[in-house]
Design an enzyme around this catalytic site. Structure first.
Site, PDB file in Angstrom:
ATOM      1  N   TYR A  51       5.352  -6.825  -2.639  1.00 40.36           N
ATOM      2  CA  TYR A  51       5.182  -5.373  -2.526  1.00 40.36           C
ATOM      3  C   TYR A  51       5.445  -4.737  -3.884  1.00 40.36           C
ATOM      4  O   TYR A  51       6.413  -5.094  -4.569  1.00 40.36           O
ATOM      5  CB  TYR A  51       6.170  -4.791  -1.501  1.00 40.36           C
ATOM      6  CG  TYR A  51       6.144  -3.282  -1.477  1.00 40.36           C
ATOM      7  CD1 TYR A  51       5.353  -2.595  -0.573  1.00 40.36           C
ATOM      8  CD2 TYR A  51       6.891  -2.537  -2.398  1.00 40.36           C
ATOM      9  CE1 TYR A  51       5.299  -1.208  -0.577  1.00 40.36           C
ATOM     10  CE2 TYR A  51       6.837  -1.155  -2.413  1.00 40.36           C
ATOM     11  CZ  TYR A  51       6.045  -0.496  -1.496  1.00 40.36           C
ATOM     12  OH  TYR A  51       5.978   0.873  -1.507  1.00 40.36           O
ATOM     13  N   GLU A  90       0.807   2.464  -3.956  1.00 38.05           N
ATOM     14  CA  GLU A  90       1.354   1.251  -3.367  1.00 38.05           C
ATOM     15  C   GLU A  90       0.336   0.110  -3.434  1.00 38.05           C
ATOM     16  O   GLU A  90      -0.856   0.330  -3.198  1.00 38.05           O
ATOM     17  CB  GLU A  90       1.628   1.541  -1.892  1.00 38.05           C
ATOM     18  CG  GLU A  90       2.897   0.958  -1.351  1.00 38.05           C
ATOM     19  CD  GLU A  90       3.100   1.385   0.111  1.00 38.05           C
ATOM     20  OE1 GLU A  90       4.089   2.076   0.381  1.00 38.05           O
ATOM     21  OE2 GLU A  90       2.262   1.049   0.958  1.00 38.05           O
TER      22      GLU A  90
END
Ligand code: GDP
Ligand code: MN
Length: 379
Positions: free
Chosen positions: A101, A189
């Site tokens: 991530y 993101e």
């Protein structure tokens, strides 16, 4: 404004962030053609502006064009978290051995952007934060200096990346920060950032939320707006320049000023009512804006009464009153309205409304009570 995965990844690619270069299809046959052209296993991915598509069955690996067509057909008929899927992204599949991530958000407590990275990618970051918070590593970014290369490398080491992948990771992190700054994002993101079986890093998913207040600086983003994701009332409000939030109650509120709108909702609730919306018509609202506001409120079938709370300052009471009368000539309705107008030209405003058969109140308390009573008697 939220961007779709494919739009976010197109922007990432411009910043040299490695990402699969797939294409979007609106129907299953096109999905098949794209899969054929890509000449490889593909992933068929629902393009909707919510997370958790994978879990909902909106992301499928297809080995052949036939499979891609079948998956696209299924996914295009799906609803994910209430949103219909109208397009799918067909990306070349990336064989991978791990999911990372990487994201940036604004941390209001620190008045600074924070870059977050985790070895537990592929899962929603909120879940990681809840269950294994120690797996999220952070670097606070000095807004003046920007993300520093040493910070990007530190994140790579902190999440346990193989040493030889750290330079590539840092390059992607620095590029992502440039995306964040140059698009005026409030969130960006990559989840997951793959470690491929070839030991390269690839952004398999992308999310970009642009700060609405900065959209004036990016007129080209307007074309990226997905009108499907916005309901009619929100769209009309945005185009009329009104701040509008729909709520579940039955008393429509039309107020000039955000603080006054909040106070109006509080007073309605205090007297046992439920507001149907937050609506700030802003300062200096002229009749066309008021008319749009009224149309938006009346479009909600739950609305049983409307409370107008106008504080005349820059916005003159008679101007608002004329706007209401004009709106009523355009939109026929039997929903009762209560108006409380004080301030500049309040008396003229009240007279205009009274002659249009509207009930008027001299205080907010009185106006709120009247609206609550009417709404109760009509539901
Ligand atoms: P989200 O669930 O809405 O966040 O959608 P993602 O784009 O993150 O996809 C969900 C999951 O699908 C990922 O975490 C991966 O496990 C898997 N996935 C997505 N793209 C690929 C791909 O190209 N290859 C493989 N093997 N898996 C993929
Ligand atoms: Mn994802």
């Amino acid at each position: 404004m939220k961007l779709h995965e494919h739009q976010s990844k197109e922007i990432f690619a411009r910043y040299n962030i490695p990402t699969p270069r797939g294409r979007v299809a609106y129907d299953a046959e096109t999905a098949r053609d794209i899969a054929k052209q890509l000449n490889a296993p593909v992933v068929v991915k629902a393009q909707v502006l919510v997370g958790g598509r994978g879990k909902a069955g909106g992301v499928k690996l297809a080995k052949t064009p036939d499979e891609a067509e079948q998956y696209a057909k299924n996914i295009l008929g799906m609803e994910i978290k209430g949103l219909p899927v109208r397009k799918v992204l067909i990306d070349p599949a990336v064989p991978n051995k791990a999911e990372i991530y990487l994201g940036i958000v604004v941390d209001r407590n620190q008045d600074a952007p924070v870059m977050m990275a985790s070895s537990a990618g592929g899962v929603e970051i909120e879940v990681v934060a809840h269950e294994t918070p120690e797996k999220i590593k952070r670097q606070t970014i000095d807004p003046v200096l920007g993300l520093q290369a040493f910070q990007a490398r530190a994140l790579g080491y902190d999440i346990g990346l193989d040493k030889k992948l750290v330079p590539e990771f840092a390059k992607i992190a620095l590029a992502l920060y440039r995306v964040f700054v140059e698009t005026d994002a409030s969130l960006v993101e990559i989840n997951p950032l793959f470690i491929s079986t070839q030991d390269t890093l690839v952004a398999a998913d992308g999310k970009l939320v642009i700060d609405d207040s900065a959209l004036d600086r990016h007129p080209n983003f307007e074309a990226l707006r997905d009108l499907d994701e916005e309901n009619d009332a929100e769209r009309e409000a945005r185009m009329a320049g009104l701040s509008f939030v729909k709520l579940d109650g039955n008393i429509g509120c039309m107020v000039n000023g955000a603080g006054l709108a909040m106070a109006t909702m509080d007073v309605i609730k205090f007297y046992g009512g439920e507001p149907a919306n937050f609506l700030d018509i802003g300062g200096g609202a002229k009749s066309d804006k008021v008319a749009a506001a009224l149309r938006i409120i009346l479009a909600d079938p739950n609305v049983k009464a409307i409370l107008l709370n106008i504080f005349g300052g820059i916005t003159r009471g008679d101007e608002v009153a004329r706007g209401i009368v004009e709106a009523l000539s355009q939109v026929k309705t039997d929903v009762p309205m209560v108006a409380r107008i004080v301030g500049t030209n309040a008396e003229e405003g009240r007279q205009i409304l009274a002659s249009a058969n509207m009930q008027t109140a001299t205080s907010l308390e009185q106006g709120a009570r009247m609206a609550v009573e009417i709404a109760k008697s009509r539901s």
